[in-house]
Motif scaffolding. Structure first.
Motif, PDB file in Angstrom:
ATOM      1  N   VAL A 140       0.856  -1.174   0.000  1.00 48.31           N
ATOM      2  CA  VAL A 140       0.000   0.000   0.000  1.00 48.31           C
ATOM      3  C   VAL A 140       0.899   1.233   0.000  1.00 48.31           C
ATOM      4  N   THR A 141       0.499   2.250  -0.782  1.00 42.22           N
ATOM      5  CA  THR A 141       1.206   3.522  -0.807  1.00 42.22           C
ATOM      6  C   THR A 141       0.209   4.631  -0.493  1.00 42.22           C
ATOM      7  N   MET A 142       0.724   5.804  -0.125  1.00 39.78           N
ATOM      8  CA  MET A 142      -0.154   6.922   0.225  1.00 39.78           C
ATOM      9  C   MET A 142       0.263   8.181  -0.520  1.00 39.78           C
ATOM     10  N   THR A 143      -0.753   8.896  -1.034  1.00 45.04           N
ATOM     11  CA  THR A 143      -0.541  10.237  -1.546  1.00 45.04           C
ATOM     12  C   THR A 143      -1.490  11.188  -0.823  1.00 45.04           C
ATOM     13  N   VAL A 144      -1.036  12.412  -0.652  1.00 46.94           N
ATOM     14  CA  VAL A 144      -1.863  13.483  -0.093  1.00 46.94           C
ATOM     15  C   VAL A 144      -1.817  14.624  -1.095  1.00 46.94           C
ATOM     16  N   ASP A 145      -2.970  14.975  -1.633  1.00 53.94           N
ATOM     17  CA  ASP A 145      -3.067  15.988  -2.681  1.00 53.94           C
ATOM     18  C   ASP A 145      -2.103  15.697  -3.827  1.00 53.94           C
ATOM     19  N   GLY A 146      -1.988  14.401  -4.171  1.00 59.25           N
ATOM     20  CA  GLY A 146      -1.168  13.978  -5.293  1.00 59.25           C
ATOM     21  C   GLY A 146       0.310  13.805  -5.016  1.00 59.25           C
ATOM     22  N   VAL A 147       0.742  14.077  -3.789  1.00 57.77           N
ATOM     23  CA  VAL A 147       2.161  13.983  -3.434  1.00 57.77           C
ATOM     24  C   VAL A 147       2.391  12.704  -2.635  1.00 57.77           C
ATOM     25  N   ASN A 148       3.367  11.891  -3.057  1.00 53.97           N
ATOM     26  CA  ASN A 148       3.696  10.670  -2.316  1.00 53.97           C
ATOM     27  C   ASN A 148       4.157  11.013  -0.912  1.00 53.97           C
ATOM     28  N   LYS A 149       3.632  10.256   0.064  1.00 58.34           N
ATOM     29  CA  LYS A 149       3.994  10.449   1.466  1.00 58.34           C
ATOM     30  C   LYS A 149       4.288   9.088   2.080  1.00 58.34           C
ATOM     31  N   PRO A 150       5.240   9.032   2.998  1.00 57.23           N
ATOM     32  CA  PRO A 150       5.433   7.776   3.725  1.00 57.23           C
ATOM     33  C   PRO A 150       4.248   7.557   4.666  1.00 57.23           C
ATOM     34  N   ILE A 151       3.886   6.299   4.858  1.00 56.20           N
ATOM     35  CA  ILE A 151       2.796   5.990   5.789  1.00 56.20           C
ATOM     36  C   ILE A 151       3.414   5.899   7.174  1.00 56.20           C
ATOM     37  N   LYS A 152       3.269   6.976   7.926  1.00 53.67           N
ATOM     38  CA  LYS A 152       3.840   7.042   9.268  1.00 53.67           C
ATOM     39  C   LYS A 152       2.967   7.928  10.136  1.00 53.67           C
ATOM     40  N   ALA A 153       3.273   7.967  11.419  1.00 50.68           N
ATOM     41  CA  ALA A 153       2.489   8.767  12.363  1.00 50.68           C
ATOM     42  C   ALA A 153       2.382  10.205  11.869  1.00 50.68           C
ATOM     43  N   GLY A 154       1.169  10.754  12.000  1.00 49.09           N
ATOM     44  CA  GLY A 154       0.948  12.134  11.596  1.00 49.09           C
ATOM     45  C   GLY A 154      -0.526  12.414  11.397  1.00 49.09           C
ATOM     46  N   ASP A 155      -0.828  13.665  11.105  1.00 50.71           N
ATOM     47  CA  ASP A 155      -2.195  14.122  10.871  1.00 50.71           C
ATOM     48  C   ASP A 155      -2.234  14.656   9.444  1.00 50.71           C
ATOM     49  N   TYR A 156      -2.991  13.982   8.582  1.00 50.34           N
ATOM     50  CA  TYR A 156      -3.030  14.306   7.165  1.00 50.34           C
ATOM     51  C   TYR A 156      -4.408  14.831   6.785  1.00 50.34           C
ATOM     52  N   LYS A 157      -4.433  15.863   5.938  1.00 53.03           N
ATOM     53  CA  LYS A 157      -5.692  16.445   5.464  1.00 53.03           C
ATOM     54  C   LYS A 157      -5.566  16.710   3.973  1.00 53.03           C
ATOM     55  N   GLY A 158      -6.683  16.627   3.275  1.00 48.38           N
ATOM     56  CA  GLY A 158      -6.687  16.858   1.837  1.00 48.38           C
ATOM     57  C   GLY A 158      -7.217  15.641   1.119  1.00 48.38           C
ATOM     58  N   LYS A 159      -6.835  15.491  -0.135  1.00 47.09           N
ATOM     59  CA  LYS A 159      -7.236  14.310  -0.910  1.00 47.09           C
ATOM     60  C   LYS A 159      -6.197  13.218  -0.650  1.00 47.09           C
ATOM     61  N   ILE A 160      -6.566  12.302   0.218  1.00 46.64           N
ATOM     62  CA  ILE A 160      -5.678  11.220   0.635  1.00 46.64           C
ATOM     63  C   ILE A 160      -6.080   9.969  -0.112  1.00 46.64           C
ATOM     64  N   VAL A 161      -5.107   9.323  -0.749  1.00 43.87           N
ATOM     65  CA  VAL A 161      -5.363   8.068  -1.450  1.00 43.87           C
ATOM     66  C   VAL A 161      -4.384   7.031  -0.921  1.00 43.87           C
ATOM     67  N   LEU A 162      -4.955   5.948  -0.376  1.00 44.93           N
ATOM     68  CA  LEU A 162      -4.154   4.784   0.000  1.00 44.93           C
ATOM     69  C   LEU A 162      -4.366   3.766  -1.118  1.00 44.93           C
ATOM     70  N   THR A 163      -3.339   3.583  -1.933  1.00 47.28           N
ATOM     71  CA  THR A 163      -3.441   2.720  -3.109  1.00 47.28           C
ATOM     72  C   THR A 163      -3.009   1.310  -2.761  1.00 47.28           C
ATOM     73  N   PHE A 164      -3.923   0.372  -2.959  1.00 52.31           N
ATOM     74  CA  PHE A 164      -3.648  -1.047  -2.734  1.00 52.31           C
ATOM     75  C   PHE A 164      -3.020  -1.623  -4.001  1.00 52.31           C
ATOM     76  N   ILE A 165      -1.881  -2.279  -3.831  1.00 49.74           N
ATOM     77  CA  ILE A 165      -1.168  -2.883  -4.954  1.00 49.74           C
ATOM     78  C   ILE A 165      -1.074  -4.377  -4.697  1.00 49.74           C
ATOM     79  N   LYS A 166      -1.840  -5.139  -5.481  1.00 50.37           N
ATOM     80  CA  LYS A 166      -1.855  -6.595  -5.316  1.00 50.37           C
ATOM     81  C   LYS A 166      -0.642  -7.164  -6.039  1.00 50.37           C
ATOM     82  N   SER A 167       0.104  -7.969  -5.326  1.00 57.89           N
ATOM     83  CA  SER A 167       1.306  -8.567  -5.927  1.00 57.89           C
ATOM     84  C   SER A 167       1.024  -9.925  -6.497  1.00 57.89           C
TER      85      SER A 167
END
Length: 149
Positions: free
Chosen positions: A122-149
């Protein structure tokens, strides 16, 4: 009664807190023009999507097809509406993302886990910008993309 997240009812938030539970299934909000949905996890695990969607009616209800009332097909997608779905995980909670999810807010406490099922990622973007999935408070258009292997 004002609010309540019902059509025409205002902008009251719909809140749900899950404590000491293991859940499997998706949490979906298609009424993003009406109110925020806020889900909080405390010492809990969820496997599934937490997402906004577009709801499309299934068929045309009639006297003979009364069972179609309220039946919709949800297409998971980001929203441009005023509201969305927000998730919060405390330090002892875990979210196993098994389908791409679209949120408008995400709080990850130190110690919380967001991961994909074994063998996937799984990867995360916030407002189209790649972000590491770690502790924090995120706002905006958040997408957690599931990648099936």
């Amino acid at each position: 009664m004002p609010g309540g997240g019902m059509p025409g009812g205002g902008n009251s938030e719909v809140k749900a807190t899950f404590r000491n539970v293991t859940l499997k299934g998706d949490m979906i909000s298609s009424m993003t023009g009406e109110s925020d949905v806020i889900v909080t996890f405390e010492n809990s695990t969820i496997t599934g999507a937490i997402t906004t969607s577009k709801a499309t009616p299934v068929g045309e209800p009639s006297y003979e097809k009364y069972y179609l009332i309220g039946e919709v097909t949800d297409t998971y997608c980001a929203t441009d509406d005023k509201y969305g779905i927000k998730a919060s995980l405390d330090g002892s909670s875990k979210w196993i993302v098994n389908e791409t999810s679209y949120l408008t807010g995400l709080t990850i406490a130190e110690g919380a886990v967001i991961a994909a099922p074994e063998g996937s990622s799984v990867t995360m973007t916030v407002d189209g910008v790649n972000k590491p999935i770690k502790a924090g408070d995120y706002k905006g258009k958040i997408v957690l993309t599931f990648i099936k292997s």
